[in-house]
Design a protein around this motif. Sequence first.
Motif, PDB file in Angstrom:
ATOM      1  N   ARG A   1       0.831  -1.202   0.000  1.00  0.00           N
ATOM      2  CA  ARG A   1       0.000   0.000   0.000  1.00  0.00           C
ATOM      3  C   ARG A   1       0.871   1.261   0.000  1.00  0.00           C
ATOM      4  N   LEU A   2       1.926   1.251   0.772  1.00  0.00           N
ATOM      5  CA  LEU A   2       2.807   2.422   0.814  1.00  0.00           C
ATOM      6  C   LEU A   2       3.519   2.608  -0.528  1.00  0.00           C
ATOM      7  N   ALA A   3       3.976   1.517  -1.117  1.00  0.00           N
ATOM      8  CA  ALA A   3       4.657   1.619  -2.402  1.00  0.00           C
ATOM      9  C   ALA A   3       3.724   2.168  -3.475  1.00  0.00           C
TER      10      ALA A   3
ATOM     11  N   ARG B   1       1.684   4.394  -3.051  1.00  0.00           N
ATOM     12  CA  ARG B   1       1.650   5.833  -2.817  1.00  0.00           C
ATOM     13  C   ARG B   1       2.982   6.499  -3.147  1.00  0.00           C
ATOM     14  N   GLY B   2       3.924   5.727  -3.668  1.00  0.00           N
ATOM     15  CA  GLY B   2       5.220   6.294  -4.024  1.00  0.00           C
ATOM     16  C   GLY B   2       6.226   6.308  -2.899  1.00  0.00           C
ATOM     17  N   VAL B   3       5.979   5.519  -1.860  1.00  0.00           N
ATOM     18  CA  VAL B   3       6.891   5.452  -0.718  1.00  0.00           C
ATOM     19  C   VAL B   3       7.933   4.368  -0.970  1.00  0.00           C
ATOM     20  N   SER B   4       9.194   4.681  -0.717  1.00  0.00           N
ATOM     21  CA  SER B   4      10.268   3.692  -0.789  1.00  0.00           C
ATOM     22  C   SER B   4      10.351   2.979   0.549  1.00  0.00           C
ATOM     23  N   CYS B   5      10.328   1.649   0.517  1.00  0.00           N
ATOM     24  CA  CYS B   5      10.232   0.876   1.753  1.00  0.00           C
ATOM     25  C   CYS B   5      11.493   0.090   2.068  1.00  0.00           C
ATOM     26  N   VAL B   6      11.851   0.103   3.337  1.00  0.00           N
ATOM     27  CA  VAL B   6      12.889  -0.769   3.870  1.00  0.00           C
ATOM     28  C   VAL B   6      12.151  -1.911   4.555  1.00  0.00           C
TER      29      VAL B   6
ATOM     30  N   GLY C   1       9.066  -2.313  -6.112  1.00  0.00           N
ATOM     31  CA  GLY C   1       9.910  -1.291  -6.721  1.00  0.00           C
ATOM     32  C   GLY C   1      10.126  -0.071  -5.853  1.00  0.00           C
ATOM     33  N   HIS C   2      10.252   1.090  -6.481  1.00  0.00           N
ATOM     34  CA  HIS C   2      10.544   2.343  -5.787  1.00  0.00           C
ATOM     35  C   HIS C   2      11.823   2.234  -4.961  1.00  0.00           C
ATOM     36  N   GLY C   3      12.748   1.390  -5.416  1.00  0.00           N
ATOM     37  CA  GLY C   3      14.025   1.251  -4.726  1.00  0.00           C
ATOM     38  C   GLY C   3      13.953   0.471  -3.439  1.00  0.00           C
ATOM     39  N   ALA C   4      12.840  -0.212  -3.187  1.00  0.00           N
ATOM     40  CA  ALA C   4      12.665  -0.948  -1.940  1.00  0.00           C
ATOM     41  C   ALA C   4      13.803  -1.929  -1.707  1.00  0.00           C
ATOM     42  N   ILE C   5      14.202  -2.062  -0.447  1.00  0.00           N
ATOM     43  CA  ILE C   5      15.260  -3.007  -0.093  1.00  0.00           C
ATOM     44  C   ILE C   5      14.794  -3.881   1.060  1.00  0.00           C
TER      45      ILE C   5
ATOM     46  N   ILE D   1      19.011   5.043   5.978  1.00  0.00           N
ATOM     47  CA  ILE D   1      19.599   6.360   5.711  1.00  0.00           C
ATOM     48  C   ILE D   1      20.688   6.258   4.655  1.00  0.00           C
ATOM     49  N   ASP D   2      21.496   5.198   4.732  1.00  0.00           N
ATOM     50  CA  ASP D   2      22.544   5.008   3.722  1.00  0.00           C
ATOM     51  C   ASP D   2      21.949   4.880   2.327  1.00  0.00           C
ATOM     52  N   ARG D   3      20.813   4.194   2.219  1.00  0.00           N
ATOM     53  CA  ARG D   3      20.207   3.952   0.906  1.00  0.00           C
ATOM     54  C   ARG D   3      19.407   5.149   0.407  1.00  0.00           C
ATOM     55  N   PHE D   4      18.657   5.786   1.316  1.00  0.00           N
ATOM     56  CA  PHE D   4      17.710   6.818   0.878  1.00  0.00           C
ATOM     57  C   PHE D   4      17.997   8.209   1.430  1.00  0.00           C
ATOM     58  N   GLY D   5      18.826   8.287   2.463  1.00  0.00           N
ATOM     59  CA  GLY D   5      19.157   9.588   3.032  1.00  0.00           C
ATOM     60  C   GLY D   5      18.128  10.153   3.981  1.00  0.00           C
ATOM     61  N   ARG D   6      17.093   9.366   4.298  1.00  0.00           N
ATOM     62  CA  ARG D   6      16.024   9.874   5.154  1.00  0.00           C
ATOM     63  C   ARG D   6      15.160   8.732   5.648  1.00  0.00           C
TER      64      ARG D   6
END
Length: 261
Positions: free
Chosen positions: A22-24, A26-31, A49-53, A73-78
Amino acid sequence: MQGSVAIVTGGGTGIGAATVRRLAARGVSCVINYASSRDDAEALAYEVGHGAIAVQADIVEDAACRELVAAAIDRFGRVDFLVNNAGRTRFAAHEDLDALDAADFVDVYQLNVIAAFQMIRAAAPALRGSAQGAIVNVASVAGVFGIGSSVAYAASKGALITMTKSLARVLSPVIRVNAVAPGYVGTGWFEKRLGEEGFAKLNAKVAAATPMALATGPDEVATPIEMLLDPAMRAITGEVMLVDAGAHLDVGLSRRPGREN
């Protein structure tokens, strides 16, 4: 929520996976945190997707919580959102006072309460740096009414609810903290153990006992989690939202004398 970053503990399966989806959307990148479900978590990261790790971490360990936040933080900076979804239980009838020992209580409490606190503490500096910092803890109706799989589980979820209110107070106005409290949730955990036919029968039985005639699934819990994280809900903090198709409206009634089941 586009461009935001969320950490979801226990995110590879069940409620956690539904929340990630659901978050993805909405354009949210998920850890996507996992303890042992590596294949599920990595497949989900690829799917959304959206760079999820996918990041392995046993969040019972404080150092692992800090490493998980550092990986985000290392992956997304926030980090903008935290969903404390990971949890465990011990199954034991509440009336059987000899069914649990101290080690059972400690084991359940460590993940359901202490790990959630450690994750909040580790993520707080990054969340304070976000204009929309928000946390959702996945509690349970067990912690509201003293019901559920065991006394240890109910006590731990009750503690998580109290902690939600405490931290909502002290982390405001920068970080919002809320909780969802599901009842029965028909996840793959039940299907694996009962088989497809048994799982369908269980869902039908649960649905027949709820005012909404619904066996709640992971999506029905992920939806309010997404909603409570949404910056549009900025006026809501310290809230505990029951998500059980109205089953709480009947809690305790079935044991009253003269009631037909």
